[in-house]
Design a protein around this motif. Structure first.
Motif, PDB file in Angstrom:
ATOM      1  N   VAL A 288       0.549  -1.466  -0.296  1.00  0.00           N
ATOM      2  CA  VAL A 288       0.193   0.401   0.101  1.00  0.00           C
ATOM      3  C   VAL A 288       0.840   1.015  -0.435  1.00  0.00           C
ATOM      4  CG1 VAL A 288      -2.193   1.214   1.674  1.00  0.00           C
ATOM      5  CG2 VAL A 288      -1.993  -1.686   1.123  1.00  0.00           C
ATOM      6  N   GLY A 289       0.546   2.107  -0.714  1.00  0.00           N
ATOM      7  CA  GLY A 289       1.279   3.748  -1.245  1.00  0.00           C
ATOM      8  C   GLY A 289       1.827   4.275   0.150  1.00  0.00           C
ATOM      9  N   ALA A 290       2.266   5.083   0.875  1.00  0.00           N
ATOM     10  CA  ALA A 290       2.653   5.134   1.934  1.00  0.00           C
ATOM     11  C   ALA A 290       1.623   6.501   2.057  1.00  0.00           C
ATOM     12  CB  ALA A 290       4.356   6.444   1.905  1.00  0.00           C
ATOM     13  N   LEU A 291       1.054   7.099   3.397  1.00  0.00           N
ATOM     14  CA  LEU A 291      -0.124   8.030   3.779  1.00  0.00           C
ATOM     15  C   LEU A 291       0.766   9.584   2.887  1.00  0.00           C
ATOM     16  CD1 LEU A 291      -2.736   8.694   5.578  1.00  0.00           C
ATOM     17  CD2 LEU A 291      -0.478   8.482   7.435  1.00  0.00           C
ATOM     18  N   GLN A 292       1.952  10.017   3.120  1.00  0.00           N
ATOM     19  CA  GLN A 292       2.687  11.355   2.805  1.00  0.00           C
ATOM     20  C   GLN A 292       1.924  11.782   1.656  1.00  0.00           C
ATOM     21  OE1 GLN A 292       4.374  11.924   0.378  1.00  0.00           O
ATOM     22  NE2 GLN A 292       5.547  14.025   0.828  1.00  0.00           N
ATOM     23  N   GLY A 293       1.803  10.759   0.651  1.00  0.00           N
ATOM     24  CA  GLY A 293       0.639  10.783  -0.523  1.00  0.00           C
ATOM     25  C   GLY A 293       0.097  11.553  -0.664  1.00  0.00           C
ATOM     26  N   LEU A 294      -0.931  11.294   0.255  1.00  0.00           N
ATOM     27  CA  LEU A 294      -2.308  11.675   0.403  1.00  0.00           C
ATOM     28  C   LEU A 294      -2.612  13.603   0.428  1.00  0.00           C
ATOM     29  CD1 LEU A 294      -4.824   8.889   2.097  1.00  0.00           C
ATOM     30  CD2 LEU A 294      -4.194   9.808  -0.064  1.00  0.00           C
ATOM     31  N   ASP A 295      -1.388  13.659   1.195  1.00  0.00           N
ATOM     32  CA  ASP A 295      -1.252  15.138   1.795  1.00  0.00           C
ATOM     33  C   ASP A 295       0.336  15.165   2.559  1.00  0.00           C
ATOM     34  OD1 ASP A 295      -1.352  17.502   3.103  1.00  0.00           O
ATOM     35  OD2 ASP A 295      -3.411  16.759   4.070  1.00  0.00           O
ATOM     36  N   PRO A 296       1.175  16.136   1.610  1.00  0.00           N
ATOM     37  CA  PRO A 296       2.799  15.670   2.139  1.00  0.00           C
ATOM     38  C   PRO A 296       2.116  16.949   2.639  1.00  0.00           C
ATOM     39  CG  PRO A 296       2.322  15.641  -0.598  1.00  0.00           C
ATOM     40  CD  PRO A 296       0.902  15.878   0.083  1.00  0.00           C
ATOM     41  N   GLU A 297       1.594  18.539   2.980  1.00  0.00           N
ATOM     42  CA  GLU A 297       1.721  19.171   3.956  1.00  0.00           C
ATOM     43  C   GLU A 297       1.659  18.753   5.459  1.00  0.00           C
ATOM     44  OE1 GLU A 297       2.889  22.214   3.949  1.00  0.00           O
ATOM     45  OE2 GLU A 297       3.918  20.764   1.952  1.00  0.00           O
ATOM     46  N   ARG A 298       0.308  17.605   5.490  1.00  0.00           N
ATOM     47  CA  ARG A 298       0.697  17.253   6.946  1.00  0.00           C
ATOM     48  C   ARG A 298       1.064  16.074   7.449  1.00  0.00           C
ATOM     49  NH1 ARG A 298      -0.507  21.235  10.041  1.00  0.00           N
ATOM     50  NH2 ARG A 298      -2.074  22.910   8.147  1.00  0.00           N
ATOM     51  N   VAL A 299       1.864  15.955   7.063  1.00  0.00           N
ATOM     52  CA  VAL A 299       2.727  14.281   6.844  1.00  0.00           C
ATOM     53  C   VAL A 299       3.668  14.136   6.746  1.00  0.00           C
ATOM     54  CG1 VAL A 299       2.826  11.758   5.958  1.00  0.00           C
ATOM     55  CG2 VAL A 299       0.446  12.671   6.174  1.00  0.00           C
ATOM     56  N   ALA A 300       4.890  14.718   7.022  1.00  0.00           N
ATOM     57  CA  ALA A 300       6.412  13.688   7.594  1.00  0.00           C
ATOM     58  C   ALA A 300       6.601  12.812   7.429  1.00  0.00           C
ATOM     59  CB  ALA A 300       7.146  14.833   8.554  1.00  0.00           C
ATOM     60  N   TYR A 301       7.327  11.985   6.221  1.00  0.00           N
ATOM     61  CA  TYR A 301       7.850  10.779   5.986  1.00  0.00           C
ATOM     62  C   TYR A 301       9.077  10.359   6.306  1.00  0.00           C
ATOM     63  CZ  TYR A 301       8.056   6.673   2.660  1.00  0.00           C
ATOM     64  OH  TYR A 301       8.490   5.150   2.260  1.00  0.00           O
ATOM     65  N   THR A 302       9.433   9.097   6.671  1.00  0.00           N
ATOM     66  CA  THR A 302      10.819   8.668   7.333  1.00  0.00           C
ATOM     67  C   THR A 302      11.118   7.459   6.746  1.00  0.00           C
ATOM     68  OG1 THR A 302      12.703   8.701   8.693  1.00  0.00           O
ATOM     69  CG2 THR A 302      10.664   8.152   9.140  1.00  0.00           C
ATOM     70  N   GLY A 303      12.325   6.740   6.174  1.00  0.00           N
ATOM     71  CA  GLY A 303      12.444   5.039   6.109  1.00  0.00           C
ATOM     72  C   GLY A 303      14.350   5.553   5.472  1.00  0.00           C
ATOM     73  N   SER A 304      14.255   4.015   5.955  1.00  0.00           N
ATOM     74  CA  SER A 304      16.234   3.621   6.097  1.00  0.00           C
ATOM     75  C   SER A 304      16.439   2.464   5.167  1.00  0.00           C
ATOM     76  CB  SER A 304      16.153   3.774   7.275  1.00  0.00           C
ATOM     77  OG  SER A 304      16.088   2.789   7.830  1.00  0.00           O
TER      78      SER A 304
END
Length: 472
Positions: A288-304
């Motif tokens: 499932v796609g990241a939550l950030q794709g739905l609202d980039p101004e309300r979600v900070a996305y991190t991974g590694s």
């Protein structure tokens, strides 16, 4: 004292060019180790030179150098003495890195299979980068990261995780831990004093926010994700989530809950930190796609790359909303002046040439096989057990029939048999969810385990589950 001077004899036999430096270092070591105790009077430079068979000037220079550094003290006509600046012997270097428990079977989650690290491809990328990297690129980097890597990450994350990835808002970090700490520090500077965390959830989130002076509020889960009622009641305006594959319950946030969570963030002018720690690994369908794709101004996305390559690389990324970008970049700059240039250039090439996609496919196949082996072993040895959560990531939740409980007795018995395992309750933060987790209340006799499998071969998984069953 005689034995102390004997320590200096190897220095006296060093090559002529290195003899003075060797003598100074030998004297330092003798003082640091305590072989030359505080207050010991040293021989005159003439006598020590004669004993060692070196020039008096060499000894005089060594005395003067160590006196200037504080190891020795001297006075006109009073001789040279060991000073009192050095209080203890030189400490030995200890290794505090996490290590395997040493148990015969270790199902503790969180560790990938480090033997899958692509050494040959990594070495080839390193040689290429060292050959081609311009000299000026070895200076202090942009605190956000090399433009080349940020561009490669933007393409990769948009393609694989469905994020809105502007390279100007990507910050290269030392893993999810630094990303969380940076955001916590920025939020604290803006007046935030509490943030919400999933309960049960990752233990590190609370500690990282606490290090920035931000307290945490435990928020329970239901079958769809973070429970909205307690979130609204908490009064927080920032929350940490793992929506693609919740740790540790293994659920994926429903489409409805994802929309509701974003609506909450907009209503309180808040922020959701999306920790996408293993979002690439889904075994029954496309991730499932990241939550950030739905609202980039309300979600900070991190991974590694900690789950896909190795946690020791200390390499990750943070996508920040525009309204936080400048503050996060400035905090990153003042924290460490930017991530190591060579590591960034190497990983950029690794991504550009398709090596990272190939590595993800290798891990996907291996971890799916190991999850299948775990499910089959549980079915064989613990009849009636259920594996819940989506088929994804590096761990699974197993609920065993009540006849194997109570949980504390089960854990004690398997521990005595040399099996390291964690219960779901171990990941609670003290709230109600810590006792029940997603899926509602559990009975007193129920055993719910968080079983890590990625670091184990199928054979070791089967043997470990068999040992666990024999113990109870």
């Amino acid at each position: 004292m005689t034995s102390a001077w004997e320590l200096l004899l190897p220095a006296a036999s060093a090559p002529a060019r290195a003899r003075g430096r060797a003598l100074q270092e030998a004297l330092r070591d003798a003082v640091r180790s305590g072989r030359l105790a505080v207050g010991t009077r040293l021989p005159s430079s003439r006598d020590l030179a004669a004993d060692l068979g070196v020039s008096r000037g060499l000894v005089t220079e060594a005395y003067e150098q160590l006196t200037a550094e504080g190891y020795l003290r001297s006075g006109r006509g009073a001789g040279t003495w060991v000073g009192d600046a050095v209080r203890a012997a030189r400490p030995r270097a200890r290794d505090l890195a996490p290590r395997s428990s040493g148990d015969l079977a270790d199902f503790v989650p969180g560790t990938p299979d480090l033997s899958l690290f692509p050494r040959s491809a990594w070495a080839a990328a390193q040689r290429s980068v060292l050959t081609d990297l311009p000299h000026e690129s070895l200076g202090y980097p942009d605190p956000r990261g090399l433009p080349r890597l940020r561009s490669a990450l933007a393409e990769l994350l948009a393609r694989r995780r469905g994020v809105v990835a502007d390279p100007e808002r990507i910050v290269v970090v030392s893993g999810v831990a630094q990303a969380t700490a940076l955001l916590a520090g920025v939020l604290h500077a803006r007046g935030t004093r509490t943030a919400g965390v999933e309960d049960p959830g990752s233990p590190q989130h609370c500690a990282l926010y606490a290090s920035a002076g931000v307290g945490t509020v435990s928020l329970p889960l239901d079958d769809e994700g973070l429970a909205l009622g307690p979130l609204h009641d908490s009064g927080v305006r920032a929350v940490v989530t793992t929506p693609a594959h919740q740790f540790p319950t293994g659920i994926a946030y429903s489409a409805r809950r994802r929309a509701e969570l974003l609506a909450w963030a907009r209503s309180v002018d808040g922020l959701v930190l999306e920790d996408d720690y293993d979002g690439d690994f889904r075994y029954d369908r496309a991730p499932v796609g990241a939550l950030q794709g739905l609202d980039p101004e309300r979600v900070a996305y991190t991974g590694s790359v900690s789950k896909s390559l190795a946690p020791g690389l200390r390499l990750g990324w943070l996508l920040v909303p525009d309204w936080l970008a400048d503050d996060v970049v400035e905090r990153k700059r003042t924290t460490d002046l930017g991530h190591p240039t060579l590591d960034q250039a190497l990983f950029a090439r690794f991504v550009e040439h398709g090596d990272y996609d190939r590595q993800l496919r290798v891990c996907q196949r291996a971890y799916r096989e190991r999850r299948d082996a775990l499910v089959a072993a549980l079915t064989e040895h613990f009849a009636g057990s259920r594996v819940t959560g989506i088929a994804a990531g590096l761990h699974a939740i197993a609920t065993l029939p009540e006849r194997y409980g109570p949980e504390d007795r089960f854990l004690a018995r398997v521990g005595e048999a040399g099996v390291a395992v964690r219960s779901l309750t171990a990941y609670g933060h003290g709230g109600a969810a810590g006792a029940q987790g997603a899926g509602g209340p559990r009975s007193p006799g129920q055993v719910r385990l968080v079983l890590g499998y990625a670091h184990l071969t199928p054979g070791r998984i089967r043997a470990g589950v068999a040992r666990m069953a024999a113990a109870v």
